[in-house]
Design a protein around this motif. Structure first.
Motif, PDB file in Angstrom:
ATOM      1  N   ILE A 102       0.818  -1.204   0.000  1.00 40.10           N
ATOM      2  CA  ILE A 102       0.000   0.000   0.000  1.00 40.10           C
ATOM      3  C   ILE A 102       0.857   1.262   0.000  1.00 40.10           C
ATOM      4  CG2 ILE A 102      -0.176  -0.049   2.526  1.00 40.10           C
ATOM      5  CD1 ILE A 102      -2.904   1.155   0.078  1.00 40.10           C
ATOM      6  N   GLN A 103       2.028   1.208   0.673  1.00 43.14           N
ATOM      7  CA  GLN A 103       2.909   2.385   0.698  1.00 43.14           C
ATOM      8  C   GLN A 103       3.370   2.746  -0.703  1.00 43.14           C
ATOM      9  OE1 GLN A 103       3.247  -0.349   2.498  1.00 43.14           O
ATOM     10  NE2 GLN A 103       3.393   0.157   4.675  1.00 43.14           N
ATOM     11  N   ALA A 104       3.706   1.723  -1.509  1.00 49.94           N
ATOM     12  CA  ALA A 104       4.153   1.978  -2.882  1.00 49.94           C
ATOM     13  C   ALA A 104       3.015   2.518  -3.730  1.00 49.94           C
ATOM     14  CB  ALA A 104       4.714   0.692  -3.485  1.00 49.94           C
ATOM     15  N   LEU A 105       1.807   1.999  -3.526  1.00 50.12           N
ATOM     16  CA  LEU A 105       0.653   2.467  -4.286  1.00 50.12           C
ATOM     17  C   LEU A 105       0.378   3.947  -4.010  1.00 50.12           C
ATOM     18  CD1 LEU A 105      -1.753   1.808  -6.129  1.00 50.12           C
ATOM     19  CD2 LEU A 105      -3.022   1.143  -4.077  1.00 50.12           C
ATOM     20  N   LEU A 106       0.391   4.337  -2.735  1.00 51.79           N
ATOM     21  CA  LEU A 106       0.150   5.745  -2.384  1.00 51.79           C
ATOM     22  C   LEU A 106       1.304   6.628  -2.848  1.00 51.79           C
ATOM     23  CD1 LEU A 106      -1.414   5.310   1.171  1.00 51.79           C
ATOM     24  CD2 LEU A 106      -2.573   5.705  -1.015  1.00 51.79           C
ATOM     25  N   HIS A 107       2.516   6.085  -2.836  1.00 55.13           N
ATOM     26  CA  HIS A 107       3.672   6.818  -3.378  1.00 55.13           C
ATOM     27  C   HIS A 107       3.437   7.140  -4.846  1.00 55.13           C
ATOM     28  CE1 HIS A 107       8.317   6.847  -4.160  1.00 55.13           C
ATOM     29  NE2 HIS A 107       7.737   7.999  -4.445  1.00 55.13           N
ATOM     30  N   ALA A 108       2.866   6.187  -5.586  1.00 57.10           N
ATOM     31  CA  ALA A 108       2.591   6.396  -7.009  1.00 57.10           C
ATOM     32  C   ALA A 108       1.605   7.541  -7.209  1.00 57.10           C
ATOM     33  CB  ALA A 108       2.049   5.117  -7.625  1.00 57.10           C
ATOM     34  N   TYR A 109       0.591   7.638  -6.372  1.00 61.73           N
ATOM     35  CA  TYR A 109      -0.387   8.717  -6.529  1.00 61.73           C
ATOM     36  C   TYR A 109       0.206  10.069  -6.137  1.00 61.73           C
ATOM     37  CZ  TYR A 109      -4.169   5.653  -7.875  1.00 61.73           C
ATOM     38  OH  TYR A 109      -4.962   4.780  -8.584  1.00 61.73           O
ATOM     39  N   ARG A 110       1.083  10.098  -5.141  1.00 55.09           N
ATOM     40  CA  ARG A 110       1.759  11.366  -4.815  1.00 55.09           C
ATOM     41  C   ARG A 110       2.673  11.788  -5.962  1.00 55.09           C
ATOM     42  NH1 ARG A 110       2.379   8.679   0.134  1.00 55.09           N
ATOM     43  NH2 ARG A 110       4.581   8.259  -0.306  1.00 55.09           N
ATOM     44  N   LEU A 111       3.367  10.800  -6.545  1.00 53.87           N
ATOM     45  CA  LEU A 111       4.238  11.082  -7.679  1.00 53.87           C
ATOM     46  C   LEU A 111       3.415  11.579  -8.870  1.00 53.87           C
ATOM     47  CD1 LEU A 111       7.181  10.943  -8.576  1.00 53.87           C
ATOM     48  CD2 LEU A 111       6.805   8.581  -9.263  1.00 53.87           C
ATOM     49  N   TRP A 112       2.225  11.012  -9.030  1.00 55.08           N
ATOM     50  CA  TRP A 112       1.303  11.483 -10.075  1.00 55.08           C
ATOM     51  C   TRP A 112       1.022  12.975  -9.884  1.00 55.08           C
ATOM     52  CZ3 TRP A 112      -3.360  13.932  -9.969  1.00 55.08           C
ATOM     53  CH2 TRP A 112      -4.119  13.950 -11.154  1.00 55.08           C
ATOM     54  N   GLY A 113       0.711  13.395  -8.655  1.00 59.70           N
ATOM     55  CA  GLY A 113       0.406  14.798  -8.384  1.00 59.70           C
ATOM     56  C   GLY A 113       1.574  15.713  -8.705  1.00 59.70           C
ATOM     57  N   HIS A 114       2.786  15.308  -8.301  1.00 62.85           N
ATOM     58  CA  HIS A 114       3.967  16.144  -8.577  1.00 62.85           C
ATOM     59  C   HIS A 114       4.213  16.256 -10.082  1.00 62.85           C
ATOM     60  CE1 HIS A 114       4.971  16.538  -4.422  1.00 62.85           C
ATOM     61  NE2 HIS A 114       5.227  15.243  -4.239  1.00 62.85           N
ATOM     62  N   THR A 115       4.054  15.138 -10.790  1.00 64.01           N
ATOM     63  CA  THR A 115       4.321  15.130 -12.234  1.00 64.01           C
ATOM     64  C   THR A 115       3.313  15.992 -12.987  1.00 64.01           C
ATOM     65  OG1 THR A 115       5.242  12.895 -12.065  1.00 64.01           O
ATOM     66  CG2 THR A 115       4.617  13.646 -14.267  1.00 64.01           C
ATOM     67  N   VAL A 116       2.034  15.884 -12.644  1.00 60.39           N
ATOM     68  CA  VAL A 116       1.005  16.693 -13.309  1.00 60.39           C
ATOM     69  C   VAL A 116       1.233  18.170 -13.024  1.00 60.39           C
ATOM     70  CG1 VAL A 116      -1.465  17.208 -13.393  1.00 60.39           C
ATOM     71  CG2 VAL A 116      -0.686  14.827 -13.347  1.00 60.39           C
ATOM     72  N   TRP A 117       1.631  18.504 -11.816  1.00 57.53           N
ATOM     73  CA  TRP A 117       1.904  19.913 -11.490  1.00 57.53           C
ATOM     74  C   TRP A 117       3.068  20.441 -12.328  1.00 57.53           C
ATOM     75  CZ3 TRP A 117       0.607  24.449 -10.429  1.00 57.53           C
ATOM     76  CH2 TRP A 117       1.491  25.394  -9.898  1.00 57.53           C
ATOM     77  N   ASP A 118       4.086  19.611 -12.530  1.00 60.51           N
ATOM     78  CA  ASP A 118       5.205  20.026 -13.390  1.00 60.51           C
ATOM     79  C   ASP A 118       4.711  20.339 -14.798  1.00 60.51           C
ATOM     80  OD1 ASP A 118       6.988  19.657 -11.323  1.00 60.51           O
ATOM     81  OD2 ASP A 118       7.615  17.649 -11.962  1.00 60.51           O
ATOM     82  N   GLN A 119       3.759  19.539 -15.292  1.00 55.39           N
ATOM     83  CA  GLN A 119       3.219  19.757 -16.636  1.00 55.39           C
ATOM     84  C   GLN A 119       2.350  21.008 -16.689  1.00 55.39           C
ATOM     85  OE1 GLN A 119       3.990  17.824 -19.430  1.00 55.39           O
ATOM     86  NE2 GLN A 119       5.527  17.075 -17.964  1.00 55.39           N
ATOM     87  N   VAL A 120       1.621  21.273 -15.618  1.00 59.56           N
ATOM     88  CA  VAL A 120       0.795  22.487 -15.570  1.00 59.56           C
ATOM     89  C   VAL A 120       1.671  23.731 -15.737  1.00 59.56           C
ATOM     90  CG1 VAL A 120      -0.647  23.940 -14.078  1.00 59.56           C
ATOM     91  CG2 VAL A 120      -1.064  21.470 -14.208  1.00 59.56           C
ATOM     92  N   GLN A 121       2.811  23.728 -15.083  1.00 55.38           N
ATOM     93  CA  GLN A 121       3.696  24.898 -15.131  1.00 55.38           C
ATOM     94  C   GLN A 121       4.281  25.126 -16.521  1.00 55.38           C
ATOM     95  OE1 GLN A 121       6.128  25.518 -11.306  1.00 55.38           O
ATOM     96  NE2 GLN A 121       5.722  23.296 -11.286  1.00 55.38           N
ATOM     97  N   MET A 122       4.191  24.118 -17.382  1.00 59.80           N
ATOM     98  CA  MET A 122       4.699  24.260 -18.746  1.00 59.80           C
ATOM     99  C   MET A 122       3.652  24.844 -19.698  1.00 59.80           C
ATOM    100  SD  MET A 122       6.679  20.582 -18.958  1.00 59.80           S
ATOM    101  CE  MET A 122       7.046  20.779 -20.708  1.00 59.80           C
ATOM    102  N   ALA A 123       2.408  25.010 -19.217  1.00 61.77           N
ATOM    103  CA  ALA A 123       1.343  25.545 -20.062  1.00 61.77           C
ATOM    104  C   ALA A 123       1.637  27.006 -20.411  1.00 61.77           C
ATOM    105  CB  ALA A 123      -0.003  25.433 -19.358  1.00 61.77           C
ATOM    106  N   PRO A 124       1.470  27.428 -21.667  1.00 58.35           N
ATOM    107  CA  PRO A 124       1.773  28.822 -22.056  1.00 58.35           C
ATOM    108  C   PRO A 124       0.885  29.851 -21.356  1.00 58.35           C
ATOM    109  CG  PRO A 124       0.668  27.612 -23.844  1.00 58.35           C
ATOM    110  CD  PRO A 124       1.028  26.615 -22.821  1.00 58.35           C
ATOM    111  N   GLN A 125      -0.300  29.451 -20.924  1.00 63.74           N
ATOM    112  CA  GLN A 125      -1.217  30.394 -20.264  1.00 63.74           C
ATOM    113  C   GLN A 125      -0.737  30.805 -18.878  1.00 63.74           C
ATOM    114  OE1 GLN A 125      -2.117  27.442 -21.490  1.00 63.74           O
ATOM    115  NE2 GLN A 125      -3.174  28.022 -23.385  1.00 63.74           N
ATOM    116  N   VAL A 126       0.202  30.047 -18.301  1.00 70.37           N
ATOM    117  CA  VAL A 126       0.648  30.320 -16.936  1.00 70.37           C
ATOM    118  C   VAL A 126       1.313  31.681 -16.839  1.00 70.37           C
ATOM    119  CG1 VAL A 126       2.244  29.578 -15.116  1.00 70.37           C
ATOM    120  CG2 VAL A 126       0.846  27.894 -16.337  1.00 70.37           C
ATOM    121  N   ALA A 127       2.021  32.082 -17.888  1.00 73.63           N
ATOM    122  CA  ALA A 127       2.728  33.379 -17.847  1.00 73.63           C
ATOM    123  C   ALA A 127       1.750  34.530 -17.705  1.00 73.63           C
ATOM    124  CB  ALA A 127       3.573  33.537 -19.111  1.00 73.63           C
ATOM    125  N   ASP A 128       0.606  34.463 -18.391  1.00 69.84           N
ATOM    126  CA  ASP A 128      -0.382  35.546 -18.327  1.00 69.84           C
ATOM    127  C   ASP A 128      -1.341  35.404 -17.151  1.00 69.84           C
ATOM    128  OD1 ASP A 128       0.672  36.616 -20.682  1.00 69.84           O
ATOM    129  OD2 ASP A 128      -0.613  35.322 -21.921  1.00 69.84           O
TER     130      ASP A 128
END
Length: 416
Positions: A102-128
């Motif tokens: 279960i620890q590894a499974l929850l680690h995967a979901y936390r890693l999912w959140g960090h990875t998606v946030w990294d992708q959000v910051q790459m969106a061109p709309q973020v600058a404006d």
């Protein structure tokens, strides 16, 4: 569980920018799924041990679906329902069955959140519109919480059910072995417990001593101690379980007999002073384990009488078994110990004490004298006197045998 996403009160322009960010992320859903699979493999040890291609075919699609579900929830009127979460629950059940903790499974979901946030910051709309990125960050965190709660519940429910089923199956199989009346079932279920039908086994019975119910060692601790103690190159526990106030262990003899494991079994008895430890004879084949249990059970009364914490093998109590079960036991006592006791009562000669010490010392005069605190000649005189009283000479082999058996007969005419 149904999660409702409340309206934010944002302006149409802000909503438009959020919508563009959502479109940007949705367009990258496939590549984000691949990226997540790569990060899972690199950062989570348990995911690296999954079968080849499994991450790409199962884990990555689930991660992509997770992203799409989260993006759906960014719409003002959208809701995350049980249907949306069912896929994550199903994946949690699969991870449990694949041996992912279960620890590894929850680690995967936390890693999912960090990875998606990294992708959000790459969106061109973020600058404006950086505030929009923060709104999405809050949604990501909230989504991870909801999904983590759902998968944890599903994972633990599956684990609890499987553990219960496995435990019930183990208990039922143990009872079948002890009963010994279901050879077909024994043969069918043996492979599920990695037991050889034609293997060599002996039974170890650990039973709480009378009057020791309210003690510091629980039956669970007792069971764990048995499982840890009996292991090695000579023998290993194949199946064990607690039954009321006793623990039964079916031990596979890898090499040798129970006698070869005596030191190990004695150490077990020393670690469980509130319990008696008895051991049945070596039996060939699982169907004969039932008789091994009877062996160990028959030896229990002798172990209970002895306060020294040691293991009692059936062979240790064999003479006692013969003396107790013989139809001639009362005749034997009448011709030996009863006559000696009558002589002692009349003359106070200490003959019964002497013959008992003599047998316990292995028929050695000097050691007997030391225990009784008399001279060896005194012991020899008393033994000659016993020969006169009973007609059986304890200095001869036949007399030694008769007195050894007679002293093992419990007192009372109805004893068996």
């Amino acid at each position: 569980m149904e999660v409702t996403v409340e309206p934010t009160g944002a302006s149409p322009v802000e909503d438009s920018q959020i919508s563009e960010m959502v479109d940007f992320l949705m367009a990258k859903a496939d590549s984000i799924g691949v990226l997540l699979a790569k990060r899972y493999r690199e950062e989570i040890v348990e995911y690296r041990s999954l079968p080849e291609g499994f991450i790409e075919q199962d884990v990555a699609p689930t991660a992509r679906h997770n992203l799409e579900t989260m993006l759906l929830g960014l719409s003002h009127d959208a809701t995350i329902t049980n249907e949306h979460l069912d896929r994550f629950r199903e994946s949690a059940v699969r991870r449990f069955r694949q041996g992912v903790p279960i620890q590894a499974l929850l680690h995967a979901y936390r890693l999912w959140g960090h990875t998606v946030w990294d992708q959000v910051q790459m969106a061109p709309q973020v600058a404006d519109y950086p505030e929009g990125a923060l709104r999405i960050a809050g949604k990501i965190m909230q989504h991870v919480d909801y999904v983590s709660a759902a998968v944890t519940e599903a994972y633990l429910d599956e684990a609890s059910g499987m553990i219960h089923d496995r435990e019930k199956g183990r208990r039922d199989f143990l009872e079948a072995l002890i009963a010994g009346n279901q050879p077909g079932r024994i043969a069918t279920h043996a492979k599920h417990f990695n037991l050889k039908v034609d293997g060599s086994y002996f039974v170890v019975l650990v039973r709480r001593r009378p009057g020791r119910q309210n003690t510091s060692i629980s039956m669970r601790v007792c069971l764990e101690t048995v499982q840890k103690s009996i292991s090695g190159t000579q023998a290993k526990v194949g199946l064990a379980g607690a039954r009321d106030e006793e623990v039964v262990a079916i031990v596979e003899a890898i090499r040798g007999t129970p006698l070869d494991s005596r030191d190990q079994l004695d150490r077990l008895a020393s670690s469980l002073p509130e319990f008696s430890v008895t051991v049945g004879r070596l039996r060939e084949g699982l169907p004969s384990v039932a008789q091994g249990y009877v062996d160990a059970q028959n030896a229990t009364s002798f172990a209970v009488l002895n306060k020294t914490p040691r293991a009692y093998l059936f062979s240790d109590t064999l003479l006692d078994q013969i003396a107790r079960s013989s139809p001639f036991r009362h005749d034997l006592a009448g011709d030996t110990t009863d006559l000696i006791a009558a002589c002692d009562a009349k003359r106070g000669s200490g003959l019964l004490e002497t013959i008992r010490a003599y047998v316990d010392c292995g028929f050695k005069l000097v050691q007997t004298a030391e225990i009784l605190r008399v001279q060896p000649n005194t012991v020899k005189y008393r033994l000659n006197r016993i020969a006169q009283v009973t007609g059986h000479d304890p200095l001869q082999v036949q007399g030694m045998t008769l007195f050894t058996l007679a002293l093992r007969i419990p007192p009372g005419p109805d004893s068996a």
